[in-house]
Design an enzyme around this catalytic site. Structure first.
Site, PDB file in Angstrom:
ATOM      1  N   LEU A 138     109.470  50.794  -3.483  1.00  0.00           N
ATOM      2  CA  LEU A 138     108.754  49.712  -2.829  1.00  0.00           C
ATOM      3  C   LEU A 138     109.732  49.049  -1.865  1.00  0.00           C
ATOM      4  CD1 LEU A 138     106.867  47.993  -5.813  1.00  0.00           C
ATOM      5  CD2 LEU A 138     105.914  49.581  -4.121  1.00  0.00           C
ATOM      6  N   ASP A 139     109.238  48.591  -0.724  1.00  0.00           N
ATOM      7  CA  ASP A 139     110.101  47.895   0.220  1.00  0.00           C
ATOM      8  C   ASP A 139     110.706  46.659  -0.435  1.00  0.00           C
ATOM      9  OD1 ASP A 139     109.339  49.759   2.102  1.00  0.00           O
ATOM     10  OD2 ASP A 139     107.747  48.507   2.936  1.00  0.00           O
ATOM     11  N   LYS A 140     111.815  46.207   0.105  1.00  0.00           N
ATOM     12  CA  LYS A 140     112.541  45.067  -0.458  1.00  0.00           C
ATOM     13  C   LYS A 140     111.630  43.880  -0.747  1.00  0.00           C
ATOM     14  CE  LYS A 140     116.084  41.668   0.792  1.00  0.00           C
ATOM     15  NZ  LYS A 140     117.063  41.232   1.832  1.00  0.00           N
ATOM     16  N   ARG A 237     101.922  49.135   5.725  1.00  0.00           N
ATOM     17  CA  ARG A 237     102.292  48.216   6.796  1.00  0.00           C
ATOM     18  C   ARG A 237     102.053  48.846   8.167  1.00  0.00           C
ATOM     19  NH1 ARG A 237     108.344  46.866   5.260  1.00  0.00           N
ATOM     20  NH2 ARG A 237     108.150  45.476   7.069  1.00  0.00           N
TER      21      ARG A 237
END
Length: 322
Positions: A138-140, A237
């Site tokens: 997962l992105d930060k 995104r």
């Protein structure tokens, strides 16, 4: 450090007619599928004495397989004590609810303090599993559920399940702009041609499919539920930005504040202060890699998104549609 290894065996009946990489994963479960695939493409695998470098090559039961390769020890990372929100754990897997701000894997600019470092402290034996058992990322600043393998056999099965789209990942997101209906986004994604830290919809990129539905509409925003069919970097995104509905707070892909007309000071402040993409991995479902049991977990919406949604609801109440 490295060592030379020689693996030999015959294709079992259960792997008859399967691809070479699938057969090797079944024959040698102590090694990750990605590593086995690399050995194939690098020419380290022989079938009946002949080098085969195509992972998709079909094999038959009884065929003699030989893997003659160099096993390079992966870089060792430091174990660090960190709080983990563990939703589920057994001898083979663990499921965590990742908070915003936590980087999953060490990299440029983030040498430590990551989920991987925390996993090494929580379960030291996981250092024997490539990438400390991390199956997907997962992105930060994305919150929510992730599954981690604690053993190599569990990782092998989970990676295969991910590649075969047998793991269900559902997300909650708030995007800019009112959307009237859900749908499917089938657009390939690759590295942006000029902005190397960004991804983009690119004609020759890797296939990427996102399903979405409208959960709730606001005056100038939409609450969505999304399901990933593939798992490209920044997929949701990028896809939502491609539809011209970037996620709230996603400044990388155009998600700057877009308040509705006559918005209250409170809503304006809420939108300005939301400094991460409004994206949460809310549900994770899969077959247990060892027992085969179908399992599912849910993670509650994080407080910052709860507050954002509440502010948007209040704005809608204060400005009802005529």
């Amino acid at each position: 450090m490295s060592e030379q290894i020689l693996l030999t065996g015959n294709v079992p009946l259960s792997a008859n007619g399967k691809r070479l990489d699938q057969a090797l994963a079944e024959m040698f479960p102590d090694y990750s599928r990605s590593r086995l695939k690399t050995w194939i493409t690098d020419g380290h695998v022989r079938i009946e004495g002949n080098v085969v470098d195509r992972p998709r090559e079909k094999v038959l039961a009884g065929m003699a397989i030989e893997v003659d390769a160099e096993l390079i020890e992966e870089r060792r990372f430091e174990a660090q004590p960190m709080d983990l929100n563990i939703v589920y754990e057994d001898d083979d897997i663990l499921v965590i609810n990742k908070p915003a701000g936590l980087v999953v894997h060490p990299g440029a600019g983030t040498p430590d303090g990551t989920l991987l470092n925390a996993l090494l402290h929580h379960f030291p034996a996981i250092d024997q599993v490539p990438r400390a058992g991390i199956i997907h990322r997962l992105d930060k600043d994305t919150t929510g559920l992730m599954v981690v393998a604690k053993t190599v056999p569990a990782q092998t099965h989970l990676v295969a399940a991910m590649q075969e789209r047998q793991i269900t990942r559902e997300y909650e997101a708030v995007c800019n702009g009112p959307m009237t209906a859900g749908g499917m986004i089938d657009e390939p994604i690759a590295r942006h041609p000029t902005q190397r830290t960004h991804m983009a919809v690119v004609a020759l990129g890797k296939p990427a499919v996102t399903h979405f539905r409208v959960a709730e509409r606001f005056r100038a925003h939409t609450l969505l539920r999304l399901r990933l069919e593939t798992g490209r970097t920044h997929q949701i995104r990028v896809h939502m930005a491609h539809l011209r509905h970037p996620l709230v707070g996603d400044f990388t892909y155009g998600g700057r504040p877009r308040p509705p007309q006559k918005a209250s000071a409170e809503l304006l402040e809420t939108l300005r202060n939301f400094r991460r993409q409004a994206l949460h991995a809310a549900r994770l479902s899969l077959h247990h890699p060892i027992t085969g049991e179908w399992m599912s977990w849910e993670a509650p919406t994080p407080d910052d998104m709860v507050n954002l949604i509440a502010a948007l609801r209040l704005d809608r109440q204060e400005h009802p549609v005529d």
